[in-house]
Design an enzyme around this catalytic site. Sequence first.
Site, PDB file in Angstrom:
ATOM      1  N   LYS A  13       0.825  -1.244   0.177  1.00  0.00           N
ATOM      2  CA  LYS A  13       0.058  -0.173   0.137  1.00  0.00           C
ATOM      3  C   LYS A  13       0.963   1.214  -0.170  1.00  0.00           C
ATOM      4  CE  LYS A  13      -2.349  -0.871   3.979  1.00  0.00           C
ATOM      5  NZ  LYS A  13      -1.625  -2.130   4.201  1.00  0.00           N
ATOM      6  N   ARG A  88      -9.425   1.264   8.499  1.00  0.00           N
ATOM      7  CA  ARG A  88      -9.001  -0.357   8.896  1.00  0.00           C
ATOM      8  C   ARG A  88     -10.223  -0.947   9.665  1.00  0.00           C
ATOM      9  NH1 ARG A  88      -3.304   0.939   8.752  1.00  0.00           N
ATOM     10  NH2 ARG A  88      -2.112  -1.137   9.284  1.00  0.00           N
ATOM     11  N   ARG A 127      11.629  -5.987   4.715  1.00  0.00           N
ATOM     12  CA  ARG A 127      11.802  -4.656   4.196  1.00  0.00           C
ATOM     13  C   ARG A 127      12.533  -3.664   4.903  1.00  0.00           C
ATOM     14  NH1 ARG A 127       5.605  -2.307   5.120  1.00  0.00           N
ATOM     15  NH2 ARG A 127       5.713  -2.385   7.434  1.00  0.00           N
ATOM     16  N   ARG A 131      11.113  -1.155  11.621  1.00  0.00           N
ATOM     17  CA  ARG A 131       9.708  -0.898  12.487  1.00  0.00           C
ATOM     18  C   ARG A 131       9.591  -1.558  13.572  1.00  0.00           C
ATOM     19  NH1 ARG A 131       4.745   0.202   8.467  1.00  0.00           N
ATOM     20  NH2 ARG A 131       3.760  -0.796  10.156  1.00  0.00           N
ATOM     21  N   ARG A 142      -0.832  -8.541  13.233  1.00  0.00           N
ATOM     22  CA  ARG A 142      -1.331  -7.801  12.490  1.00  0.00           C
ATOM     23  C   ARG A 142      -2.131  -8.561  11.441  1.00  0.00           C
ATOM     24  NH1 ARG A 142       4.028  -5.027  10.869  1.00  0.00           N
ATOM     25  NH2 ARG A 142       3.042  -3.992   9.385  1.00  0.00           N
TER      26      ARG A 142
END
Length: 186
Positions: A13, A88, A127, A131, A142
């Site tokens: 996204k 969400r 990635r 984070r 998640r």
Amino acid sequence: MRIIIFGPPGAGKGTQAKMVAEHFGIVHLSTGKMFREAINEGTELGKLVKSIIDEGHLVPDQAVVDMVEETISNNNYSKGYILDGFPRTVDQAVAFDNLLERRGESLDMFISLHAPDEELIQRLLSRGEGRSDDTEEKIKTRLEVYKKDTAPVMEYYKHSGIYWAVDGTGSVDEIFQRILSALPVR
Ligand code: AMP
């Protein structure tokens, strides 16, 4: 132009929203990014959401909706925006619809990115953005939260006439081309 880009964590996204925003000269609004900035700046909102985000859970609807409403109301996004990470939950989607209605505006496109779980997990693990919620355990949480609370948002928009499912596998450019071909204007 007002667009929502939707999908599970790791669907791409953020990457795609940035490209779409640059392509059309519209603003990229990522609620996750806004929260991470609030945490880094040590604001009241940042303090409120830090542990929730670290755990991979969802920030309460009201806090998210207030932040989005404030951002959209205080800025003149004359060319439009692409929302990434919001709504969400179905309650957020309803609140956003109300906000648009009050402003006399409408949504042009809901892009739903899809990819298999294994690919999502691999992407998130590799990635390397540092984070706090990109660990194996938090990714699992998640994805569970996505399935339970966020996936129903798709049903909410499915019959709206602006819903587009886009295959989120393949290269960044391939996915971007698929998104462009779904949009009414290129
Ligand atoms: P993201 O950058 O979109 O992956 O968001 C990172 C985290 O911020 C999420 O796991 C949630 O904890 C929080 N968050 C971002 N957007 C929302 C939202 N619309 N509703 C609730 N929590 C959110």
